[in-house]
Design a protein around this motif. Structure first.
Motif, PDB file in Angstrom:
ATOM      1  N   ASN A   1       0.729  -1.026  -0.043  1.00 49.07           N
ATOM      2  CA  ASN A   1       0.040  -0.002   0.017  1.00 49.07           C
ATOM      3  C   ASN A   1       0.884   1.041  -0.078  1.00 49.07           C
ATOM      4  N   ALA A   2       2.192   1.037  -0.391  1.00 50.19           N
ATOM      5  CA  ALA A   2       3.078   2.334  -0.244  1.00 50.19           C
ATOM      6  C   ALA A   2       2.603   3.183  -1.385  1.00 50.19           C
ATOM      7  N   ARG A   3       3.027   4.546  -1.275  1.00 52.05           N
ATOM      8  CA  ARG A   3       2.600   5.427  -2.004  1.00 52.05           C
ATOM      9  C   ARG A   3       3.970   6.021  -3.040  1.00 52.05           C
ATOM     10  N   ILE A   4       3.800   6.173  -4.244  1.00 56.11           N
ATOM     11  CA  ILE A   4       5.039   6.073  -5.038  1.00 56.11           C
ATOM     12  C   ILE A   4       4.761   7.371  -5.989  1.00 56.11           C
ATOM     13  N   LEU A   5       5.878   8.200  -6.266  1.00 59.41           N
ATOM     14  CA  LEU A   5       5.703   9.405  -6.927  1.00 59.41           C
ATOM     15  C   LEU A   5       6.551   8.857  -8.191  1.00 59.41           C
ATOM     16  N   LEU A   6       5.817   8.908  -9.610  1.00 59.49           N
ATOM     17  CA  LEU A   6       6.432   8.408 -10.799  1.00 59.49           C
ATOM     18  C   LEU A   6       6.821   9.721 -11.417  1.00 59.49           C
ATOM     19  N   VAL A   7       8.162   9.773 -11.955  1.00 60.76           N
ATOM     20  CA  VAL A   7       8.493  10.797 -12.493  1.00 60.76           C
ATOM     21  C   VAL A   7       9.413  10.350 -14.018  1.00 60.76           C
ATOM     22  N   GLU A   8       8.379  10.604 -15.023  1.00 57.00           N
ATOM     23  CA  GLU A   8       8.858  10.284 -16.288  1.00 57.00           C
ATOM     24  C   GLU A   8       8.431  10.988 -17.619  1.00 57.00           C
ATOM     25  N   ASP A   9       9.316  11.514 -18.371  1.00 51.44           N
ATOM     26  CA  ASP A   9       8.946  12.643 -19.483  1.00 51.44           C
ATOM     27  C   ASP A   9       8.327  11.682 -20.709  1.00 51.44           C
TER      28      ASP A   9
ATOM     29  N   VAL B   1      -0.263   6.008  -6.903  1.00 47.15           N
ATOM     30  CA  VAL B   1       0.637   6.684  -7.589  1.00 47.15           C
ATOM     31  C   VAL B   1       0.383   7.960  -8.072  1.00 47.15           C
ATOM     32  N   ASP B   2       1.231   8.736  -7.836  1.00 47.43           N
ATOM     33  CA  ASP B   2       0.979  10.083  -8.484  1.00 47.43           C
ATOM     34  C   ASP B   2       2.312  10.297  -9.489  1.00 47.43           C
ATOM     35  N   ILE B   3       2.015  11.352 -10.619  1.00 44.12           N
ATOM     36  CA  ILE B   3       2.649  11.462 -11.532  1.00 44.12           C
ATOM     37  C   ILE B   3       3.489  12.825 -11.591  1.00 44.12           C
ATOM     38  N   ALA B   4       4.741  12.912 -12.121  1.00 44.14           N
ATOM     39  CA  ALA B   4       5.407  14.192 -12.235  1.00 44.14           C
ATOM     40  C   ALA B   4       6.133  14.092 -13.739  1.00 44.14           C
ATOM     41  N   GLU B   5       5.845  15.128 -14.560  1.00 48.26           N
ATOM     42  CA  GLU B   5       6.607  14.912 -16.126  1.00 48.26           C
ATOM     43  C   GLU B   5       7.832  15.030 -15.780  1.00 48.26           C
ATOM     44  N   ASN B   6       8.724  15.843 -15.166  1.00 48.59           N
ATOM     45  CA  ASN B   6      10.019  15.789 -15.028  1.00 48.59           C
ATOM     46  C   ASN B   6      10.403  16.254 -13.622  1.00 48.59           C
ATOM     47  N   GLY B   7      11.779  16.387 -13.281  1.00 51.16           N
ATOM     48  CA  GLY B   7      12.352  16.534 -12.021  1.00 51.16           C
ATOM     49  C   GLY B   7      12.002  17.837 -11.306  1.00 51.16           C
ATOM     50  N   ASP B   8      11.526  19.202 -12.036  1.00 49.55           N
ATOM     51  CA  ASP B   8      10.951  20.250 -11.460  1.00 49.55           C
ATOM     52  C   ASP B   8       9.718  19.884 -10.868  1.00 49.55           C
ATOM     53  N   PHE B   9       8.733  19.396 -11.536  1.00 51.59           N
ATOM     54  CA  PHE B   9       7.456  19.262 -11.086  1.00 51.59           C
ATOM     55  C   PHE B   9       7.464  18.083  -9.920  1.00 51.59           C
ATOM     56  N   ALA B  10       8.631  17.152  -9.993  1.00 52.73           N
ATOM     57  CA  ALA B  10       8.576  16.246  -8.987  1.00 52.73           C
ATOM     58  C   ALA B  10       8.977  16.946  -7.593  1.00 52.73           C
ATOM     59  N   LEU B  11       9.906  17.900  -7.522  1.00 51.46           N
ATOM     60  CA  LEU B  11      10.422  18.495  -6.373  1.00 51.46           C
ATOM     61  C   LEU B  11       9.267  19.321  -5.791  1.00 51.46           C
ATOM     62  N   ASP B  12       8.289  20.068  -6.780  1.00 56.67           N
ATOM     63  CA  ASP B  12       7.216  20.867  -6.242  1.00 56.67           C
ATOM     64  C   ASP B  12       6.190  20.023  -5.610  1.00 56.67           C
TER      65      ASP B  12
ATOM     66  N   ASP C   1      20.009  14.043 -10.157  1.00 56.17           N
ATOM     67  CA  ASP C   1      19.628  15.053  -9.150  1.00 56.17           C
ATOM     68  C   ASP C   1      18.795  14.824  -8.047  1.00 56.17           C
ATOM     69  N   LEU C   2      17.549  13.826  -8.346  1.00 60.70           N
ATOM     70  CA  LEU C   2      16.631  13.514  -7.185  1.00 60.70           C
ATOM     71  C   LEU C   2      17.238  12.473  -6.693  1.00 60.70           C
ATOM     72  N   TYR C   3      17.981  11.718  -7.109  1.00 59.71           N
ATOM     73  CA  TYR C   3      18.782  10.522  -6.346  1.00 59.71           C
ATOM     74  C   TYR C   3      19.524  11.209  -5.261  1.00 59.71           C
ATOM     75  N   ASP C   4      20.101  12.220  -5.574  1.00 58.17           N
ATOM     76  CA  ASP C   4      21.284  12.883  -4.746  1.00 58.17           C
ATOM     77  C   ASP C   4      20.365  13.585  -3.627  1.00 58.17           C
ATOM     78  N   MET C   5      19.266  14.610  -3.938  1.00 61.22           N
ATOM     79  CA  MET C   5      18.493  15.220  -3.309  1.00 61.22           C
ATOM     80  C   MET C   5      17.588  15.000  -2.487  1.00 61.22           C
ATOM     81  N   VAL C   6      16.654  13.990  -2.958  1.00 56.26           N
ATOM     82  CA  VAL C   6      15.675  13.496  -2.103  1.00 56.26           C
ATOM     83  C   VAL C   6      15.971  12.819  -0.617  1.00 56.26           C
ATOM     84  N   PRO C   7      16.944  11.899  -0.855  1.00 57.29           N
ATOM     85  CA  PRO C   7      17.315  11.392   0.719  1.00 57.29           C
ATOM     86  C   PRO C   7      17.914  12.491   1.633  1.00 57.29           C
ATOM     87  N   GLN C   8      18.449  13.602   1.316  1.00 53.77           N
ATOM     88  CA  GLN C   8      18.760  14.500   2.018  1.00 53.77           C
ATOM     89  C   GLN C   8      17.684  15.271   2.543  1.00 53.77           C
TER      90      GLN C   8
END
Length: 660
Positions: A541-549, A568-579, A604-611
Motif C-alpha cells: 500500500n506504499a505511495r509512489i511518485l512516478l517521474v517520467e517525461d 501512484v502520483d505522476i510528475a512529468e520531470n524533475g522540477d514538477f517532482a520537487l514541487d 539530481d533527484l537521487y542525490d537530493m531526495v534522501p537529504q
C-alpha cells in the motif's frame, strides 16, 4: 687565394656547420687527439670549454669524467687507462650513457677509414627512453622532433659539399637519408642510410639516375618535385616506399637546390626522414576518434530505442492478461514479446560497443571460467570443431564482468566456427602477458603485467580491409541475413570498457588469432548476494511518485503500479517532482527516469531526495548507461527495457528496506 688558405677556409666552414647540428659530434685522430667537436657535445656532456681544445688527448676527457664520478668508484688512473685501451682499438661502438642527473646520452662511434681516428656522435635520447605520454601528445612531440631533425639535416647537407673526406663519416652517422644529385639527376654522393632503405650500396648508386629508384606510383609527384628544385625552389613531399620482403616506409623527402656564385642551380641535396612510426601513431589516433564517434552515435540510438521497447513489452503484458482465453492471440503476443526481448539484447550489445553499458566486474579466475564454459562451447560448436585448451599455470586473477566475458568468449568461438565451415581445430589459450614500454601492439595501454585470452582458428583468415573494419558495428562478411555484425564490436566495447586491449593477427588462408588482454586484479574481492524478502501488505500500500517525461513509458508504468496495488502520483520531470514532494513529503518511493528535460535530472533527484526527505527511497530508470558513471548504487537502478517482474523485484527490495 692559394690552395692552403682555401682548405683552411673550407675546414672553418665545416666546423661552423657542426654547431648547427642537434647532435653532439667529436672527431679524434689516430693518436687519440681532438680534431674537432661542436658546442652540442660540450653541452650534453657538460665539458668545460677550456678542456675541449684542439689537439687535447682523449685521456684528459676520461680523467675529467672519472674525477666527477661518472665511471663509478675505483682508482682514477686505472679507470682512465682502461678506457684509453678501449679507444685505441678503434672499434665501432654504440651504447647509452646515463649522466648523474638522469640524462641518457646515446654514444655512437665509428672509425674513419681514410684518415684514421674516429668520429663519435652524442644524442640525447632521454625522452625516447622514458616517455609514456598519451597518444595525441606523442604525435605532437614527434612532429616537433621531426621538424627540428629536418632542419638539422638540411644544415648538414649545406655543409656537406664543403667538407673534407672525414665529413662522410659524419653523414653516415646521421640517422637520415642524405644524398647530393647533380643537374642531370645523377647521384654524386650518398650516405649509408641508402643501404638500409633500398638495399643498395654506394658503388651501385654513384653515377646512376635518381629516377631508377622511383616507383611508378610515385613518379608523377617526384617529377613535380624535381622540376621545382631545378627552378631553384626548396620543396618537401611525403611518399610511401615499398621494399621487397620488408615493411613499406612512410617517408618525407626534402629537395634543397645548390647554387653556384651566379645563382645557377648546380644540383640539389636530397634529405629523407623515416615517418613510419609517426604515421602509425597518426593512424591509431584517427581510428580511436572514429570508434569514439561511433560509440556516441550508438549510445544515443540505444537510449531512445530502450524507451520504445519498454512501452512495447509493458503493453504486451496487459494485452496478454486481457486475452488469456484466446490461445492463438497468446501465441502472437508471445512471439512479439520474444522479438522485443531480442531487440533489447541487440541494444545491450550496442551499449557495450559504445562503452555505455554498466558492467559488474569481479575478481575472476579466467582458467576456471574457460574450463567451465568449454563444456557448453563444445555442444554449441558441433562435432566438426575440435576445441583445444592451452591454459597457463599459476595465472593471477583479473577484474572483469564474468557474464560479459562468457558472452565475449562465445562470440569469438562462434566466429571461429563460421570461419571453418568444414570443421577444424579451435584453440583457446590463456597466459600471462608482459607488455613492454614501447611496442607496436596494444599501444593505448600502459606497460605492465596482463592476463591474455586468445582464440585461434584454422579458417580462411581475414584480408587487411576486413581486419581494419572488424570492430565496426554492423560490419560483416557473412551472407545477408546471417548474423548482425555486432559480435566483434560488442567484444571490442567490453574489452575497452574493462581496461583491456584487443588485436587481430590473420592472413588469408592461414587462419585467425584474436588476442585479448585484461589488467591483473591486485585486490581480489568477492561480493555475496543477499536474498530479497517478500513484500508485506503494508509495503504493497506504499505511495509512489512516478517521474517520467516519455508519455508511453509513463502510461505503462503507471498502469503497472496501480495493478500491483500501489498508490501512484505522476510528475512529468524533475522540477514538477520537487514541487509535489514539497507539498506532500510522505511518499515512500520516487520512481524516476534519469534523462529528462528541465533543470533537475533523475540523478539530481537521487542525490537530493534522501537529504531532504530521509524516509523516501529513490529508484532510477534508464536505457542509456553512460549516466552510471556517477555514484548511483546498482540496487537503485532499473534498466530499460523492463517487464513487470523486474519492476516488482526492485520495488520490493527498496520498500522492504524502507519499512524495516
Amino acid at each position: 687565394m692559394n690552395k692552403t688558405s682555401t682548405l683552411e677556409q673550407r675546414s672553418a666552414w665545416t666546423l661552423d656547420a657542426l654547431d648547427y647540428l642537434d647532435q653532439g659530434i667529436s672527431v679524434f685522430d689516430q693518436d687519440l687527439r681532438l680534431i674537432a667537436c661542436n658546442k652540442r657535445m660540450t653541452e650534453l656532456l657538460e665539458i668545460p670549454e677550456e678542456l675541449a681544445l684542439i689537439n687535447q688527448h682523449i685521456s684528459e676527457f676520461f680523467r675529467f669524467n672519472a674525477l666527477r664520478g661518472e665511471y663509478g668508484e675505483g682508482d682514477i688512473d686505472e679507470l682512465v687507462t682502461e678506457r684509453v685501451k678501449l679507444a685505441e682499438s678503434f672499434e665501432p661502438h654504440v651504447f647509452d650513457r646515463i649522466r648523474p642527473d638522469g640524462t641518457i646520452i646515446e654514444v655512437r662511434g665509428n672509425p674513419m677509414e681514410h684518415n684514421g681516428g674516429f668520429v663519435t656522435t652524442y644524442t640525447d635520447v632521454t625522452e625516447v627512453r622514458q616517455s609514456e605520454a598519451r597518444l595525441e601528445k606523442r604525435v605532437i612531440k614527434r612532429t616537433e622532433a621531426y621538424r627540428r631533425e629536418s632542419e638539422a639535416h638540411r644544415e648538414t647537407a649545406e655543409a656537406l659539399h664543403k667538407s673534407e673526406s672525414w665529413i662522410r663519416q659524419i653523414a653516415d652517422a646521421v640517422p637520415a637519408l642524405i644524398a647530393y644529385v647533380d643537374k642531370d639527376n645523377c647521384y654524386q654522393f650518398i650516405n649509408n642510410m641508402h643501404q638500409e632503405w633500398f638495399g643498395l650500396d654506394r658503388e651501385q648508386l654513384i653515377g646512376c639516375s635518381i629516377f631508377s629508384l622511383v616507383e611508378d606510383r610515385n613518379k608523377e609527384q617526384f617529377e613535380k618535385d624535381i622540376a621545382s628544385v631545378a627552378s631553384g625552389k626548396e620543396v618537401s613531399s611525403e611518399y610511401m616506399i615499398r621494399r621487397k620482403g620488408r615493411k613499406p616506409l612512410d617517408v618525407s623527402i626534402t629537395f634543397i637546390p645548390h647554387f653556384d656564385s651566379d645563382e645557377k642551380v648546380l644540383g640539389y641535396f636530397f634529405l629523407g626522414q623515416d615517418l613510419s612510426e609517426y604515421k602509425q601513431t597518426e593512424r591509431e589516433l584517427i581510428e580511436s576518434q572514429k570508434m569514439q564517434a561511433l560509440g556516441r552515435l550508438t549510445g544515443g540510438i540505444a537510449h531512445d530505442f530502450n524507451n520504445l521497447l519498454t512501452i512495447i513489452l509493458g503493453n504486451l503484458n496487459f494485452i496478454e492478461d486481457d486475452t488469456i482465453d484466446n490461445e492463438e492471440m497468446r501465441e502472437v503476443i508471445h512471439a512479439c514479446q520474444q522479438a522485443a526481448k531480442r531487440g533489447g539484447e541487440l541494444i545491450q550489445r550496442l551499449l557495450t560497443f559504445s562503452r555505455r553499458q554498466a558492467l559488474k566486474p569481479e575478481s575472476t579466475d579466467i582458467n576456471a571460467l574457460v574450463e567451465d564454459f568449454s563444456i557448453l562451447l563444445q555442444r554449441t560448436l558441433g562435432e566438426t570443431v575440435q576445441v583445444q585448451r592451452r591454459l597457463g599455470l599459476g595465472l593471477a586473477q583479473t577484474l572483469v564482468d564474468k557474464n560479459q566475458l562468457e558472452t565475449c568468449l562465445l562470440n569469438l568461438t562462434l566466429n571461429a566456427r563460421d570461419a571453418m565451415p568444414k570443421g577444424g581445430k579451435l584453440t583457446i589459450r590463456t597466459q600471462t602477458y608482459k607488455k613492454p614500454q614501447h611496442h607496436d601492439t596494444f599501444t593505448d595501454l600502459p606497460a605492465g603485467d596482463y592476463i591474455m585470452l586468445s582464440v585461434r582458428d584454422e579458417g580462411d583468415g581475414m584480408s587487411a580491409e576486413t581486419i581494419s573494419r572488424a570492430f565496426e558495428p554492423f560490419y560483416t562478411t557473412k551472407p545477408s541475413g546471417v548474423g548482425t555484425g555486432l559480435g566483434l564490436s560488442m567484444v571490442y566495447g567490453f574489452v575497452k570498457q574493462s581496461g583491456g586491449g584487443i588485436d587481430i593477427k590473420s592472413k588469408m588462408g592461414e587462419g585467425t588469432t584474436i588476442r585479448i588482454i585484461f589488467p591483473i586484479d591486485k585486490q581480489s574481492a568477492v561480493n555475496a548476494e543477499e536474498q530479497l524478502p517478500k513484500l508485506s501488505d503494508e509495503q504493497q500500500n506504499a505511495r509512489i511518485l512516478l517521474v517520467e517525461d516519455d508519455e508511453g513509458v509513463r502510461q505503462f508504468v503507471h498502469r503497472t503500479l496501480n495493478k500491483m496495488g500501489y498508490t501512484v502520483d505522476i510528475a512529468e520531470n524533475g522540477d514538477f517532482a520537487l514541487d509535489q514532494l514539497s507539498q506532500n513529503p510522505e511518499y515512500d518511493l520516487v520512481l524516476t527516469d534519469i534523462v529528462m528535460p528541465g533543470s533537475v535530472s533523475g540523478l539530481d533527484l537521487y542525490d537530493m531526495v534522501p537529504q531532504d526527505y530521509p524516509k523516501t527511497k529513490v529508484l532510477c530508470m534508464t536505457g542509456y548507461s553512460e549516466q552510471l558513471e556517477s555514484s548511483l548504487n546498482e540496487d537503485h537502478l532499473l534498466r530499460k527495457p523492463f517487464q513487470r517482474a523486474s519492476l516488482a523485484d526492485k520495488l520490493q527490495s527498496l520498500l522492504n528496506d524502507h519499512h524495516a
